[in-house]
Structure formats: C-alpha cells, structure tokens
Scaffold this active site. Structure first.
Site, PDB file in Angstrom:
ATOM      1  N   SER A 162       0.831  -1.200   0.000  1.00  0.00           N
ATOM      2  CA  SER A 162       0.000   0.000   0.000  1.00  0.00           C
ATOM      3  C   SER A 162       0.874   1.262   0.000  1.00  0.00           C
ATOM      4  CB  SER A 162      -0.957  -0.041   1.197  1.00  0.00           C
ATOM      5  OG  SER A 162      -1.998   0.916   1.058  1.00  0.00           O
ATOM      6  N   ASP A 238      -9.895  -5.603  -3.888  1.00  0.00           N
ATOM      7  CA  ASP A 238      -9.358  -4.580  -2.989  1.00  0.00           C
ATOM      8  C   ASP A 238     -10.292  -3.371  -3.006  1.00  0.00           C
ATOM      9  OD1 ASP A 238      -7.811  -2.450  -1.850  1.00  0.00           O
ATOM     10  OD2 ASP A 238      -5.972  -3.507  -2.373  1.00  0.00           O
ATOM     11  N   HIS A 271      -7.129  -6.220   0.404  1.00  0.00           N
ATOM     12  CA  HIS A 271      -6.004  -5.355   0.771  1.00  0.00           C
ATOM     13  C   HIS A 271      -5.270  -5.842   2.023  1.00  0.00           C
ATOM     14  CE1 HIS A 271      -4.096  -1.426   0.008  1.00  0.00           C
ATOM     15  NE2 HIS A 271      -4.060  -1.211   1.315  1.00  0.00           N
TER      16      HIS A 271
END
Length: 293
Positions: A162, A238, A271
């Site tokens: 991320s 995600d 995620h």
C-alpha cells in the site's frame, strides 16, 4: 555445547535491542536507535536467517509497510521468515514514520497523515520538514546502520504494501543502482492523483503539484526511469483499488514507455495481510533470483 553466535559484527552503543526470538533457526529481532535524519528515536525489526549464525553475509530485502502500521506488522503477519530462512535472506522492517515527543501529527488524528503515514518522502513544509525525512532515512541512514552492524552484503532489494508499496517502487526507481529488484502488494502507484496522496503531499510538499511527480511511481515511469526487475500483485477485490491505488494508470504508463514490470491481478484477494501471506513466498523468490543473477 551448541553456541548461538551474536550475529552482530559491530554493535553501536546507541543501538538498543528490544526483543529477540528464535525463528526457523534464525533470529527475529527488534531494535531502537536515535535517528540523526529524523531527529527522534526509531524502531526497526530485522530477521537474520540461519546462514548468519556462522557469520555468513546475506543480501537484504527491505520491507516498507502501509498506513497505520509499525515495524511489527510484517514480521508477525506475513509469514515471511520461513522462506527467508530457506533462501538466506535478511529482512529489514523499518517503522512507517518518525515518532515521539515533538514529532508533529495530524490535528485531527487522521490515519492518513502524520504518525504512521510518512509516505517515504522528504517533507519540505513546516512543521513536517524537521522530522519527516523518511526517504533519506530509508535510502541512507538505515542501510548504513544495517550494513555496518549485521552480517549482510551490500545487495539490497525492496518490497512493500500500500503506502509502503508506493515507497518501495518509488525508491527503487529513483535508485536503480542500489536496489537489485522491487516488488509491491496493493501499491499506491499514482499518489499525485488519489486522495491519500493528495492530502499527504499537500501537507508535506506544498501546493506545487509539478514537484510532487518525483515521488510518484507512475510519473517516474512516464519520465523514463531506469529499468529494474519489478513485480506487483494487486487483489481484484481490494476496496481501495479504484479510488486510491489506480493500478491501471501504472499499467498504461508501462505500456507507453515499454517498461517491463510484471503487474498481476489476483482474483478474489483484498487489501489485507492474508493477501500478502498468500504471495510473499513468490516475492522473496523473485528477489532471490535477481540477487543470484
């Protein structure tokens, strides 16, 4: 009697060992040190594989974590030590921002600015610029400390998730002579165009959006960044994909510049660290292959 070596070549007096755990015949350790770059104490975790027990030097994979994380998220959730032990890779996991008394934080205690949200860049705006120099910390101060202290080579690779995926890719593209390879999970690949990046960059860098581009993976590719091996995994489910991560923007830039990054959509994954744990072995083997080459 079997003796466990210290696995430290030259321990600086200012480096404090906080935790040490036997793990897959190697050692998972956590340290604290005063950072001259960030003007605060910083914590990092390191996994030393069993090859270092006898003093053998091994290459290093740096892992950069995402928003709200610390140096411990990856070491406790990703399950990377088993394969790192097999391959003979050290893992270094820094914190995601400066911390401590006097280090500025977001006024609204937002998770996407301030503590836990350093974005791996060098801030130029007050009050952030004194402490938020994460790019220099990750690329200069921390590797120097690691290479002077532990039995590791000067070979480096970098990976992240991320915000940390953004950091890993951006840092490698800006320093292709210092990193053998780069991989990322769910990276923020075009931060100049997403809410997370726009908020952080405005505070850290000011309003000159042209200057932001040097910290943006997609913009670096578009500007002709030097080629190095890149692997990216992105989950198809995600929840941040469309608004924050903007993977298609990077794919488009790579096609235009004929940049050979391997970018994979993984069906059904989100995620979370469950996603990372599912594919971390492939990422470490990717780095190992390029270390060996």
């Amino acid at each position: 009697m079997h003796r466990i070596p210290a696995q430290v070549t030259s321990m600086p007096e200012t480096l404090e060992l906080l935790n040490s755990y036997r793990c897959f015949e190697g050692w998972q350790k956590q340290y604290r040190h005063p950072s001259t770059t960030l003007h605060c104490n910083m914590t990092f975790s390191v996994y030393l594989p069993p090859q270092t027990n006898n003093g053998e030097k091994v290459p290093v994979v740096y892992w950069l974590s995402g928003l709200t994380c610390t140096d411990e998220n990856f070491s406790t959730k990703a399950g990377a030590q088993r394969i790192a032990a097999e391959l003979g890779l050290a893992l270094v996991m820094p914190d995601t921002s400066p911390r401590g008394e006097g280090v500025p934080d977001a006024d609204d205690q937002a998770y996407d600015l301030g503590l836990g949200a350093g974005f791996y860049l060098n801030a130029i705006q007050a009050p952030w610029n004194r402490h938020y120099q994460m790019y220099d910390y990750i690329t200069k101060e921390l590797p120097t400390l690691i290479e002077q202290t532990f039995p590791v080579t000067h070979q480096r690779a970098v990976s992240g998730h991320s915000m940390g995926g953004h950091g890993a890719l951006m840092i490698a593209l800006k320093n292709p002579d210092r990193y053998v390879s780069a991989t990322a999970f769910s990276p923020i690949v075009n931060p100049t165009q997403c809410p997370w990046g726009e908020k952080a960059f405005t505070h850290y860098l000011g309003n000159d959006k042209e200057s932001w581009k040097t910290w943006d993976t997609t913009e670096l590719i578009a500007a002709g960044a030097g080629n190095l091996p890149v692997l990216i995994d992105q989950g198809s489910e995600d929840s941040f994909l469309e608004q924050q991560l903007l993977t298609e923007n990077l794919i488009s830039a790579c096609k235009t510049k004929q940049y050979s990054a391997e970018i994979r959509y993984q069906k059904g994954y989100d995620h979370s660290y469950y996603f990372i744990a599912s594919f971390i072995e492939e990422h470490l083997r990717f780095h190992h292959k390029h270390f060996s080459a």
